[in-house]
Design a protein around this motif. Structure first.
Motif, mmCIF file in Angstrom:
data_model
loop_
_atom_site.group_PDB
_atom_site.id
_atom_site.type_symbol
_atom_site.label_atom_id
_atom_site.label_comp_id
_atom_site.label_asym_id
_atom_site.label_seq_id
_atom_site.Cartn_x
_atom_site.Cartn_y
_atom_site.Cartn_z
ATOM 1 N N THR A 1 3.409 -9.205 8.034
ATOM 2 C CA THR A 1 4.140 -9.469 6.805
ATOM 3 C C THR A 1 5.243 -8.438 6.653
ATOM 4 O OG1 THR A 1 3.948 -9.811 4.392
ATOM 5 C CG2 THR A 1 2.606 -8.047 5.340
ATOM 6 N N ASP A 2 6.362 -8.858 6.110
ATOM 7 C CA ASP A 2 7.472 -7.970 5.782
ATOM 8 C C ASP A 2 7.716 -8.076 4.288
ATOM 9 O OD1 ASP A 2 8.739 -6.943 8.456
ATOM 10 O OD2 ASP A 2 8.335 -9.080 8.792
ATOM 11 N N VAL A 3 7.769 -6.935 3.625
ATOM 12 C CA VAL A 3 7.898 -6.952 2.179
ATOM 13 C C VAL A 3 8.671 -5.719 1.725
ATOM 14 C CG1 VAL A 3 5.688 -5.749 1.828
ATOM 15 C CG2 VAL A 3 6.604 -7.227 0.007
ATOM 16 N N ASN A 4 9.380 -5.852 0.631
ATOM 17 C CA ASN A 4 10.112 -4.728 0.054
ATOM 18 C C ASN A 4 9.322 -4.167 -1.120
ATOM 19 O OD1 ASN A 4 12.766 -3.171 0.021
ATOM 20 N ND2 ASN A 4 12.678 -3.894 -2.087
ATOM 21 N N LEU A 5 8.905 -2.920 -1.012
ATOM 22 C CA LEU A 5 8.122 -2.275 -2.065
ATOM 23 C C LEU A 5 9.040 -1.314 -2.823
ATOM 24 C CD1 LEU A 5 4.854 -1.567 -0.036
ATOM 25 C CD2 LEU A 5 5.286 -3.431 -1.652
ATOM 26 N N GLY A 6 9.437 -1.741 -4.015
ATOM 27 C CA GLY A 6 10.396 -0.990 -4.808
ATOM 28 C C GLY A 6 9.757 -0.056 -5.816
ATOM 29 N N ALA A 7 10.486 0.226 -6.881
ATOM 30 C CA ALA A 7 10.095 1.245 -7.852
ATOM 31 C C ALA A 7 8.731 0.996 -8.489
ATOM 32 C CB ALA A 7 11.167 1.345 -8.946
ATOM 33 N N ALA A 8 8.328 -0.259 -8.616
ATOM 34 C CA ALA A 8 7.052 -0.573 -9.268
ATOM 35 C C ALA A 8 5.846 -0.142 -8.446
ATOM 36 C CB ALA A 8 6.971 -2.075 -9.547
ATOM 37 N N TYR A 9 6.051 0.239 -7.180
ATOM 38 C CA TYR A 9 4.933 0.570 -6.292
ATOM 39 C C TYR A 9 4.922 2.044 -5.913
ATOM 40 C CZ TYR A 9 4.960 -4.442 -6.199
ATOM 41 O OH TYR A 9 4.955 -5.760 -6.598
ATOM 42 N N GLU A 10 5.615 2.862 -6.686
ATOM 43 C CA GLU A 10 5.735 4.289 -6.393
ATOM 44 C C GLU A 10 4.452 5.052 -6.697
ATOM 45 O OE1 GLU A 10 9.285 7.462 -6.961
ATOM 46 O OE2 GLU A 10 8.481 6.659 -8.839
ATOM 47 N N GLY A 11 4.110 5.976 -5.791
ATOM 48 C CA GLY A 11 3.042 6.948 -6.015
ATOM 49 C C GLY A 11 3.689 8.304 -6.093
ATOM 50 N N PRO A 12 3.607 9.111 -5.021
ATOM 51 C CA PRO A 12 4.413 10.336 -4.993
ATOM 52 C C PRO A 12 5.900 9.967 -5.085
ATOM 53 C CG PRO A 12 2.747 10.355 -3.248
ATOM 54 C CD PRO A 12 2.753 8.964 -3.827
ATOM 55 N N PRO A 13 6.724 10.856 -5.631
ATOM 56 C CA PRO A 13 8.141 10.528 -5.815
ATOM 57 C C PRO A 13 8.793 9.986 -4.547
ATOM 58 C CG PRO A 13 7.639 12.603 -6.888
ATOM 59 C CD PRO A 13 6.401 12.204 -6.128
ATOM 60 N N GLY A 14 9.348 8.774 -4.665
ATOM 61 C CA GLY A 14 10.061 8.162 -3.564
ATOM 62 C C GLY A 14 9.188 7.507 -2.517
ATOM 63 N N LEU A 15 7.860 7.566 -2.701
ATOM 64 C CA LEU A 15 6.933 7.029 -1.708
ATOM 65 C C LEU A 15 6.049 5.950 -2.310
ATOM 66 C CD1 LEU A 15 5.734 10.373 -0.053
ATOM 67 C CD2 LEU A 15 7.548 8.833 0.757
ATOM 68 N N VAL A 16 5.599 5.041 -1.454
ATOM 69 C CA VAL A 16 4.682 3.989 -1.889
ATOM 70 C C VAL A 16 3.324 4.602 -2.215
ATOM 71 C CG1 VAL A 16 3.547 1.835 -1.231
ATOM 72 C CG2 VAL A 16 5.877 2.311 -0.425
ATOM 73 N N HIS A 17 2.714 4.156 -3.314
ATOM 74 C CA HIS A 17 1.373 4.608 -3.687
ATOM 75 C C HIS A 17 0.402 4.279 -2.560
ATOM 76 C CE1 HIS A 17 -2.385 4.986 -5.883
ATOM 77 N NE2 HIS A 17 -1.718 5.450 -6.939
ATOM 78 N N GLY A 18 -0.491 5.230 -2.240
ATOM 79 C CA GLY A 18 -1.447 5.004 -1.160
ATOM 80 C C GLY A 18 -2.336 3.802 -1.400
ATOM 81 N N GLY A 19 -2.666 3.532 -2.667
ATOM 82 C CA GLY A 19 -3.487 2.369 -2.984
ATOM 83 C C GLY A 19 -2.757 1.066 -2.743
ATOM 84 N N VAL A 20 -1.439 1.075 -2.897
ATOM 85 C CA VAL A 20 -0.647 -0.125 -2.611
ATOM 86 C C VAL A 20 -0.600 -0.358 -1.107
ATOM 87 C CG1 VAL A 20 1.632 -1.180 -2.803
ATOM 88 C CG2 VAL A 20 0.692 0.105 -4.726
ATOM 89 N N CYS A 21 -0.468 0.717 -0.327
ATOM 90 C CA CYS A 21 -0.553 0.581 1.134
ATOM 91 C C CYS A 21 -1.886 -0.045 1.517
ATOM 92 C CB CYS A 21 -0.419 1.950 1.798
ATOM 93 S SG CYS A 21 1.176 2.769 1.583
ATOM 94 N N ALA A 22 -2.970 0.410 0.869
ATOM 95 C CA ALA A 22 -4.299 -0.139 1.152
ATOM 96 C C ALA A 22 -4.386 -1.608 0.772
ATOM 97 C CB ALA A 22 -5.358 0.670 0.390
ATOM 98 N N LEU A 23 -3.779 -1.983 -0.358
ATOM 99 C CA LEU A 23 -3.761 -3.380 -0.784
ATOM 100 C C LEU A 23 -3.101 -4.260 0.266
ATOM 101 C CD1 LEU A 23 -3.933 -5.692 -2.940
ATOM 102 C CD2 LEU A 23 -1.712 -4.900 -3.760
ATOM 103 N N VAL A 24 -1.930 -3.843 0.739
ATOM 104 C CA VAL A 24 -1.198 -4.625 1.735
ATOM 105 C C VAL A 24 -2.030 -4.791 3.004
ATOM 106 C CG1 VAL A 24 0.834 -4.673 3.235
ATOM 107 C CG2 VAL A 24 1.071 -3.957 0.841
#
Length: 204
Positions: free
Chosen positions: A107-130
């Motif tokens: 899958t290819d997806v764009n994870l924008g501001a709504a998925y932020e964890g640490p500043p500028g990075l995707v939340h680890g839980g969102v990575c786990a969800l994907v």
């Protein structure tokens, strides 16, 4: 409140898909705008009142509980409330999966501001969800399986923006399938995953 029908008529399914897809995309845009806006206080209060009024209109008739799972007459699964792929869930990115003849899924997806964890990075839980959803889809090719265990190794932070995830079954033992996958940004792999997915036991 209204109840959930067991099946969705195909024409009605197409009508609702055409209606709710763009509607949910608009709500996703609202979430992104809510995070990133810097307008004046007066505008925020005005928009808040508008959103509150719109929410009240939508709640005038709604389901009694979550969306759940429905089926079209052809057996297509309809999970529009799902946090990963839900057509009617603005939290979902949403994920869209592809596969090839070898059984590899991606899958290819764009994870924008709504998925932020640490500043500028995707939340680890969102990575786990994907990865959990992708590995589950991969494991369920031909036989529906559910997550038994999921092990993740975070190699580095995943920057917000476009990401690519891929997964492959590496072993099957009875009702269990072992699946491995990765999540990558344009510079390479950021998260590795391995999961055991189990098909339900046959009823006695």
């Amino acid at each position: 409140m209204t109840s959930i029908p067991d099946y969705v008529d195909l024409d009605e399914f197409d009508r609702q898909k055409a209606l709710y897809g763009p509607f949910t995309d608009t709500v996703r845009e609202l979430v992104d705008a809510t995070i990133r806006t810097e307008v004046d206080d007066e505008v925020i209060r005005e928009v808040q009142a508008t959103i509150a009024a719109a929410t009240a209109k939508l709640r005038a008739r709604q389901l009694d509980g979550a969306f759940g799972r429905r089926f079209t007459p052809t057996g297509q699964s309809v999970m529009w409330g799902n946090a990963g792929v839900g057509l009617r869930n603005a939290i979902a990115p949403p994920l869209v999966f592809e596969s090839d003849e070898s059984g590899r899924h991606w899958t290819d997806v764009n994870l924008g501001a709504a998925y932020e964890g640490p500043p500028g990075l995707v939340h680890g839980g969102v990575c786990a969800l994907v990865l959990d959803h992708l590995l589950g889809v991969t494991a369920s090719k031909g036989t529906r399986r559910f997550t038994g265990t999921l092990t993740l190794r975070y190699l580095r932070g995943t920057p917000l923006g476009p990401v690519h995830a891929t997964a492959t079954i590496v072993g099957v033992d009875g009702r269990k399938a072992t699946v491995r996958g990765t999540l990558s940004d344009p510079d390479g792999v950021t998260v590795e995953a391995e999961g055991i997915f189990i098909s339900p036991a046959a009823p006695n």
